[in-house]
Design a protein around this motif. Structure first.
Motif, PDB file in Angstrom:
ATOM      1  N   VAL A 250       0.831  -1.295  -0.003  1.00 44.69           N
ATOM      2  CA  VAL A 250       0.104  -0.095   0.011  1.00 44.69           C
ATOM      3  C   VAL A 250       0.801   1.223   0.160  1.00 44.69           C
ATOM      4  CG1 VAL A 250      -1.681   1.398   1.363  1.00 44.69           C
ATOM      5  CG2 VAL A 250      -2.075  -1.207   1.017  1.00 44.69           C
ATOM      6  N   GLY A 251       1.922   1.299   0.850  1.00 44.87           N
ATOM      7  CA  GLY A 251       2.823   2.412   1.008  1.00 44.87           C
ATOM      8  C   GLY A 251       3.592   2.776  -0.336  1.00 44.87           C
ATOM      9  N   ALA A 252       4.031   1.711  -1.001  1.00 44.93           N
ATOM     10  CA  ALA A 252       4.613   1.719  -2.395  1.00 44.93           C
ATOM     11  C   ALA A 252       3.732   2.510  -3.286  1.00 44.93           C
ATOM     12  CB  ALA A 252       5.103   0.364  -3.064  1.00 44.93           C
ATOM     13  N   ARG A 253       2.436   2.025  -3.448  1.00 43.06           N
ATOM     14  CA  ARG A 253       1.456   2.368  -4.313  1.00 43.06           C
ATOM     15  C   ARG A 253       1.117   4.031  -4.181  1.00 43.06           C
ATOM     16  NH1 ARG A 253      -3.174   0.116  -2.704  1.00 43.06           N
ATOM     17  NH2 ARG A 253      -4.033   2.215  -2.048  1.00 43.06           N
ATOM     18  N   VAL A 254       0.990   4.340  -2.978  1.00 39.48           N
ATOM     19  CA  VAL A 254       0.585   5.776  -2.620  1.00 39.48           C
ATOM     20  C   VAL A 254       2.016   6.590  -2.767  1.00 39.48           C
ATOM     21  CG1 VAL A 254      -0.100   7.326  -0.707  1.00 39.48           C
ATOM     22  CG2 VAL A 254      -1.264   5.079  -1.065  1.00 39.48           C
ATOM     23  N   ALA A 255       3.165   6.250  -2.379  1.00 40.33           N
ATOM     24  CA  ALA A 255       4.163   7.090  -2.608  1.00 40.33           C
ATOM     25  C   ALA A 255       4.572   7.246  -3.906  1.00 40.33           C
ATOM     26  CB  ALA A 255       5.306   6.253  -1.862  1.00 40.33           C
ATOM     27  N   TRP A 256       4.303   6.363  -4.605  1.00 40.22           N
ATOM     28  CA  TRP A 256       4.615   6.599  -6.059  1.00 40.22           C
ATOM     29  C   TRP A 256       3.719   7.455  -6.772  1.00 40.22           C
ATOM     30  CZ3 TRP A 256       7.392   7.101  -9.848  1.00 40.22           C
ATOM     31  CH2 TRP A 256       6.917   7.221 -11.191  1.00 40.22           C
ATOM     32  N   ARG A 257       2.419   7.348  -6.465  1.00 37.05           N
ATOM     33  CA  ARG A 257       1.280   8.246  -6.974  1.00 37.05           C
ATOM     34  C   ARG A 257       1.813   9.736  -6.381  1.00 37.05           C
ATOM     35  NH1 ARG A 257      -3.499   6.907  -4.018  1.00 37.05           N
ATOM     36  NH2 ARG A 257      -3.243   8.677  -2.772  1.00 37.05           N
ATOM     37  N   CYS A 258       2.226   9.812  -5.306  1.00 36.90           N
ATOM     38  CA  CYS A 258       2.430  11.177  -4.819  1.00 36.90           C
ATOM     39  C   CYS A 258       3.761  11.903  -5.524  1.00 36.90           C
ATOM     40  CB  CYS A 258       2.381  11.433  -2.989  1.00 36.90           C
ATOM     41  SG  CYS A 258       0.883  10.646  -2.204  1.00 36.90           S
ATOM     42  N   LEU A 259       4.870  10.902  -5.349  1.00 42.16           N
ATOM     43  CA  LEU A 259       6.237  11.357  -6.121  1.00 42.16           C
ATOM     44  C   LEU A 259       5.877  11.585  -7.497  1.00 42.16           C
ATOM     45  CD1 LEU A 259       8.458   8.719  -4.060  1.00 42.16           C
ATOM     46  CD2 LEU A 259       8.250  11.266  -3.694  1.00 42.16           C
ATOM     47  N   ALA A 260       5.282  10.682  -8.152  1.00 38.98           N
ATOM     48  CA  ALA A 260       4.980  10.992  -9.789  1.00 38.98           C
ATOM     49  C   ALA A 260       4.442  12.434  -9.901  1.00 38.98           C
ATOM     50  CB  ALA A 260       4.294   9.896 -10.285  1.00 38.98           C
ATOM     51  N   ALA A 261       3.374  12.604  -8.908  1.00 42.43           N
ATOM     52  CA  ALA A 261       2.633  13.862  -9.027  1.00 42.43           C
ATOM     53  C   ALA A 261       3.458  15.021  -8.924  1.00 42.43           C
ATOM     54  CB  ALA A 261       1.405  13.703  -7.996  1.00 42.43           C
ATOM     55  N   GLY A 262       4.336  15.016  -8.081  1.00 42.54           N
ATOM     56  CA  GLY A 262       5.347  15.919  -7.794  1.00 42.54           C
ATOM     57  C   GLY A 262       6.431  16.115  -8.684  1.00 42.54           C
ATOM     58  N   ALA A 263       6.994  15.064  -9.278  1.00 41.73           N
ATOM     59  CA  ALA A 263       8.012  14.848 -10.132  1.00 41.73           C
ATOM     60  C   ALA A 263       7.668  15.331 -11.606  1.00 41.73           C
ATOM     61  CB  ALA A 263       8.652  13.557 -10.103  1.00 41.73           C
ATOM     62  N   VAL A 264       6.548  15.142 -12.068  1.00 41.41           N
ATOM     63  CA  VAL A 264       6.364  15.394 -13.437  1.00 41.41           C
ATOM     64  C   VAL A 264       6.022  16.675 -13.453  1.00 41.41           C
ATOM     65  CG1 VAL A 264       4.608  15.074 -15.572  1.00 41.41           C
ATOM     66  CG2 VAL A 264       5.442  13.034 -14.072  1.00 41.41           C
TER      67      VAL A 264
END
Length: 384
Positions: free
Chosen positions: A106-120
């Motif tokens: 669960v943490g990996a999924r949410v972390a990736w969503r948040c990180l991707a939302a900030g990185a792009v």
């Protein structure tokens, strides 16, 4: 963290992207923790209050290490050590590795969503997004592997510690320690006291195999003197227990209140010293009673059967046999004759001799003493 480091070498985030991601660390950590609370039931109450704050800081720290790794500034070792300790701590908190792995997913999924939302939006080129994703999931995989190792090591350590505590409890029980000591020992071992315990004495090599088919709360020691072991079986169904031990060289003591199982063990040991053929001590109570104090028994025989000493040994043995049969069959001549394989007239003749030697044979106290004296068989030297 070798796999994640390899991925990181293929991706070096620029300062603008890293700065944007760091600014969102607190929010990202909060979303990760909230998702774990919502989706992984064992953590529903565990992440509230001060514990929740501690976990949120730990998640922020892990994400910070991740960003250091992604920007080429760290090796990730500290995060691996922290994940290992997290795995150990989950065992102490009573949670399974399945729960922890679910939290990681669960943490990996949410972390990736948040990180991707900030990185792009921060300008991460589209060609690098895939590498960023691979690094994210490689990092989480290696954290979860470190936690799994910590979890397994802590389980093994606790298992060894509990086994030592259970063995010490068994030793305290056999030593007849006080109830207060036994209660503390049981609590330390995490062992729920039963109503009763039954001691089973058997060769040390048979102790562990026999233990595996009994109640899992059974206590076992396999390092007693003379290569023997003992099982302390809780609230045993005696018939069932004896059936389980049919093919083993076992002596089963009586059931006793759990704090007094040393008495059950002592009886099993005494029965084993009497005969290697004894299995159920309940079937041999007379022999056990008469063998409880062999010196006292020898003195009793010497005193009670003193009148036979003046006779030739063969005559003394015959009269003692006759006296035993007469006592056991309550003077019924035909039954005495059948037991001795002699004619009733022979019994009459011998009993006349016995009465001359023991004129007080009608005294209840004398009958009790003689019954005990002849209880283990004729031919003892004290009768001559």
């Amino acid at each position: 963290m070798s796999h994640a480091i390899q991925r990181a070498s293929e991706l070096a985030l620029d300062e603008r992207t890293v700065t944007a991601l760091r600014a969102a660390l607190r929010t990202t950590a909060d979303e990760v923790v909230q998702a774990i609370i919502d989706e992984v039931p064992p953590y529903a109450n565990a992440l509230s209050g001060s514990m929740g704050g501690t976990i949120r800081r730990a998640v922020r720290t892990a994400l910070g290490h991740y960003l250091d790794l992604a920007s080429g500034k760290a090796t990730g070792g500290d995060a691996g050590d922290a994940a290992y300790e997290l795995g150990r701590g989950e065992v102490r908190d009573g949670r399974s590795m399945d729960a922890l792995l679910s939290a990681y997913r669960v943490g990996a999924r949410v972390a990736w969503r948040c990180l991707a939302a900030g990185a792009v939006p921060a300008g991460l080129p589209a060609a690098e997004v895939a590498k960023f994703a691979e690094l994210t999931f490689a990092y989480i995989d290696e954290l979860s592997a470190a936690s799994a190792a910590g979890h397994a090591d802590e389980l093994a350590a606790q298992g060894r510690a509990q086994e030592r505590h259970l063995e010490q409890l068994a030793r305290d029980l056999l030593a007849g320690a006080s109830p207060d000591v036994l209660l503390v020992s049981a609590q330390r071992a995490g062992w729920q006291p039963p109503v009763s315990l039954t001691a089973v004495l058997l060769p040390a090599a048979q102790a562990r195999p026999a233990y595996r088919v009994l109640d899992p709360s059974t206590l076992v020691l396999d390092d007693l003197p003379d290569a023997f072991g003992v099982l302390l079986v809780p609230d045993a169904d005696r018939a069932h227990l004896l059936r389980h031990l049919t093919d083993r060289t076992a002596v089963v003591g009586p059931a006793r209140p759990w704090t007094r199982v040393s008495a059950s063990y002592a009886r099993a040991v005494r029965a084993r010293s009497l005969s290697s053929e004894i299995r159920d001590t309940e079937d041999h109570l007379p022999e056990l009673v008469l063998s409880a104090d062999m010196d006292a028994f020898a003195d009793l025989r010497a005193r009670a059967l003193a009148p036979l000493r003046s006779l030739p040994p063969a005559t003394a043995r015959r009269l003692e046999e006759t006296l035993r049969a007469w006592l056991l069959h309550q003077g019924r001549r035909d039954e005495v004759a059948a037991a001795l394989y002699v004619h009733p007239q022979t019994v009459r003749y011998r009993m006349a001799q016995v009465r001359e030697l023991f004129p007080d044979l009608s005294s209840p106290d004398r009958v009790l003493e003689l019954t005990l004296a002849v209880g283990l068989g004729a031919g003892d030297s004290t009768s001559r």
